[in-house]
Structures are given as structure tokens and as C-alpha cells.
Design an enzyme around this catalytic site. Structure first.
Site, PDB file in Angstrom:
ATOM      1  CG  HIS A   1      -2.704   4.174   2.123  1.00 30.09           C
ATOM      2  ND1 HIS A   1      -4.035   4.329   1.809  1.00 30.09           N
ATOM      3  CD2 HIS A   1      -2.591   2.942   2.687  1.00 30.09           C
ATOM      4  CE1 HIS A   1      -4.695   3.247   2.155  1.00 30.09           C
ATOM      5  NE2 HIS A   1      -3.855   2.382   2.687  1.00 30.09           N
TER       6      HIS A   1
ATOM      7  CG  HIS B   1      -8.307   3.217   1.189  1.00 30.00           C
ATOM      8  ND1 HIS B   1      -8.492   4.354   1.963  1.00 30.00           N
ATOM      9  CD2 HIS B   1      -8.112   2.196   2.065  1.00 30.00           C
ATOM     10  CE1 HIS B   1      -8.393   4.037   3.238  1.00 30.00           C
ATOM     11  NE2 HIS B   1      -8.159   2.737   3.332  1.00 30.00           N
TER      12      HIS B   1
ATOM     13  NE  ARG C   1      -5.383   4.992   6.161  1.00 35.58           N
ATOM     14  CZ  ARG C   1      -5.404   3.682   6.209  1.00 35.58           C
ATOM     15  NH1 ARG C   1      -4.334   2.981   5.889  1.00 35.58           N
ATOM     16  NH2 ARG C   1      -6.482   3.034   6.607  1.00 35.58           N
TER      17      ARG C   1
ATOM     18  NE  ARG D   1      -8.191  -4.121   8.172  1.00 31.97           N
ATOM     19  CZ  ARG D   1      -7.199  -3.392   7.639  1.00 31.97           C
ATOM     20  NH1 ARG D   1      -6.012  -3.952   7.430  1.00 31.97           N
ATOM     21  NH2 ARG D   1      -7.392  -2.133   7.318  1.00 31.97           N
TER      22      ARG D   1
ATOM     23  CG  HIS E   1      -6.212  -4.736   3.500  1.00 30.27           C
ATOM     24  ND1 HIS E   1      -6.891  -3.542   3.297  1.00 30.27           N
ATOM     25  CD2 HIS E   1      -6.987  -5.448   4.373  1.00 30.27           C
ATOM     26  CE1 HIS E   1      -8.016  -3.550   3.992  1.00 30.27           C
ATOM     27  NE2 HIS E   1      -8.093  -4.680   4.665  1.00 30.27           N
TER      28      HIS E   1
ATOM     29  NE  ARG F   1     -18.712   2.548   5.117  1.00 37.31           N
ATOM     30  CZ  ARG F   1     -17.654   1.801   5.415  1.00 37.31           C
ATOM     31  NH1 ARG F   1     -17.016   1.119   4.474  1.00 37.31           N
ATOM     32  NH2 ARG F   1     -17.205   1.746   6.670  1.00 37.31           N
TER      33      ARG F   1
ATOM     34  CG  ASP G   1      -1.778  -1.225   1.345  1.00 39.56           C
ATOM     35  OD1 ASP G   1      -1.388  -2.291   0.827  1.00 39.56           O
ATOM     36  OD2 ASP G   1      -2.851  -1.123   1.948  1.00 39.56           O
TER      37      ASP G   1
ATOM     38  CE  LYS H   1     -15.953  -3.508   4.993  1.00 39.78           C
ATOM     39  NZ  LYS H   1     -16.146  -3.216   6.432  1.00 39.78           N
TER      40      LYS H   1
ATOM     41  CG  ASP I   1      -5.741   0.439   0.001  1.00 45.46           C
ATOM     42  OD1 ASP I   1      -6.731   0.410  -0.765  1.00 45.46           O
ATOM     43  OD2 ASP I   1      -5.801   0.081   1.188  1.00 45.46           O
TER      44      ASP I   1
END
Length: 276
Positions: free
Chosen positions: A18, A84, A54, A231, A252, A135, A16, A224, A50
Site C-alpha cells: 500500500h 486496489h 493509502r 472479507r 488483504h 470507483r 499488502d 467485483k 495491493d
């Protein structure tokens, strides 16, 4: 006499990013220095998803990724979709449509009880938006994320820096206008799986063939996608693969973890510190 087989190709998996362009540039430079020149020049490079949120430079990260095929024409580049990225694509209207023709609003129902708490986006166009886009572009009421011990940045996805990297305020529908067309194509064309490489992992309790179908067809009917956002439920290798010599790779999870043929490669690219 059969011709000699080609030498094995080097495979690079990048976790990731980000929005942290300096970390990405540093990693790329380190890879180029560490690998033999011919191995790097012809590598298969799989980015695990991702790319946004952030960090402050999502726009520059996408510019960097889009330039790679021209800079390194003998490499092959695979850009996986993370949770993301899916939400970003949903907000700007470039997710592939549901295969059954159903509206994206059909994805809201399972999570409607979170709408007020998470402050889902209700601006222009929300009626036809996937739940994860709502969201992503919303404004969460809580200011502190207790799981991460950090403040939320705009939404539950920490999307505010992504909006700002394109010069618009968090939650603004003008983001879709601010995105260059090549960035929209990038978000539209991301794959959800490459062989057994997927952003979060494969679910141990869902039929493997069904998971692969969802990922290969990019089935946006799913509110989703656990293989992109799960996780503990995607941490281990599914039972259907444990009897076969199959490597499962993902990012992730914010850490480096290797257990047999299960590889998790995400050493905190979404953190402000020095972890790479």
C-alpha cells in the site's frame, strides 16, 4: 539409481504494501538478514498484491518491485493482483479485455445504486471503464471512513496518494500519461492466482472450479471479484479443499492469522504506524 532431488526452495510471501516504500525496504532488509544467504538468493517470492493507495510512494514501490529480477536474478518473483491494483489498472486502461468481447460498462449495473454516493469518475474515457476503475478514480462524498476510523483519501479506495506519487491531482485522467510504460506493463501482467495463493482468499459458497477459472483467465467481466476483495466470505478454506492437504495463502485482511493450512499474511502494510 535416480539422481538426488533438489533441496526444497524457500518460499517468501509478502503481504499488502500500500505505497509504503520504507516498510517494504525494511522488510526486504530483514528477510535478507534472517535467511541463509543461499536460501534468500534462490527464494520464490510471492507478493500478495495491493501495492498502491493509502501510502505516499506507490511509484517508488513499483520501481522497487520492477528492479528485483535484476538485483536477485536467481530468485523467482510472482506479483499477484489485489483489489486496489485491479482498480488502478482499470483506471489507466490496462486491464485485459472481457473474454466475451463485452464492454467494461457492462460491469456497472450491479453497483449503479452506489454511483452518486461513491462519486464515481465521470471524466474523459469513463464510458469504457470497468466499474472498479470508476470507483477508484472518483471522489467520495463522505469524508470519514467509519469502518477504519480514518478519513477517506480521495476515493473509496484511498487512491489520492497514488495519483500524487505520479505528480498529478486525484481523479486526473492524466495519470495514464504520467505512468511509465514499465509500470503499465506491471499492472497489465499481474496474475490473479498462483497455485492456492490469492490476494483475499477463496469463496466458500462458490464452486471452486469456477473461482479458479475466473482467477486463471483474469475474467474482467466480473464487476467485483470476491477472491480479490471479499472479507468473511473468503476467510476459511473452501469445502472442496478441506479434505486435501492444501495450503491457502492470502493477504488483504489487515492481520496475521494462521489456522491449520489457512494463512492470512497482512500485518497492516496500509497503516501509518509501525506494523510491518
Amino acid at each position: 539409481m535416480s539422481p538426488p532431488s533438489a533441496p526444497p526452495r524457500t518460499v517468501i510471501c509478502v503481504g499488502d504494501v500500500h505505497g509504503y516504500i520504507a516498510k517494504l525496504e525494511s522488510l526486504w532488509s530483514n528477510l535478507q538478514s534472517a535467511l541463509p544467504a543461499d536460501a534468500f538468493a534462490t527464494a520464490l517470492v510471492i507478493f500478495l498484491g495491493d501495492y498502491n493507495d493509502r501510502g505516499p510512494h506507490t511509484r517508488r514501490v513499483l520501481d522497487f518491485l520492477l528492479a528485483l529480477p535484476q538485483r536477485h536474478p536467481a530468485q523467482r518473483h510472482v506479483f499477484l493482483c489485489g483489489n486496489h491494483d485491479l482498480a488502478f489498472a482499470a483506471f489507466v486502461g490496462v486491464l485485459p479485455p472481457p473474454p466475451d468481447g463485452s464492454p467494461f460498462s457492462a460491469t456497472w449495473g450491479e453497483y449503479l445504486h452506489n454511483e452518486e454516493h461513491e462519486g464515481w469518475f465521470r471524466g474523459p474515457g469513463y464510458e469504457g471503464m470497468h466499474v472498479q476503475g470508476r470507483r477508484w478514480g472518483g471522489v467520495i462524498k463522505e469524508r470519514w471512513n467509519p469502518k477504519k476510523g480514518l478519513p477517506y483519501r480521495g476515493s473509496i479506495y484511498d487512491a489520492q496518494p497514488t495519483f500524487e506519487s505520479y505528480g498529478v491531482a486525484h481523479g486526473s485522467p492524466d495519470l495514464a500519461k504520467a505512468l511509465p510504460e514499465e509500470h503499465k506493463r506491471f499492472l497489465r501482467d499481474m496474475v490473479w492466482i498462483h497455485e492456492e495463493v490469492v490476494h483475499a482468499g477463496l469463496e466458500k459458497s462458490i464452486d471452486l472450479n469456477e473461482q479458479l477459472r475466473v482467477l486463471r483467465t483474469r475474467d474482467t467481466r466480473v464487476p467485483k471479484v470476491p477472491m480479490l476483495s471479499g472479507r468473511q466470505d473468503v476467510w476459511n478454506t473452501p469445502k472442496d479443499l478441506t479434505g486435501k492437504p492444501t495450503i491457502v495463502v492470502s493477504g488483504h485482511h489487515g492481520q496475521l492469522h494462521i489456522d491449520g493450512l489457512r494463512f492470512i499474511i497482512d500485518e497492516g502494510g496500509g497503516c501509518k504506524g509501525d506494523r510491518k
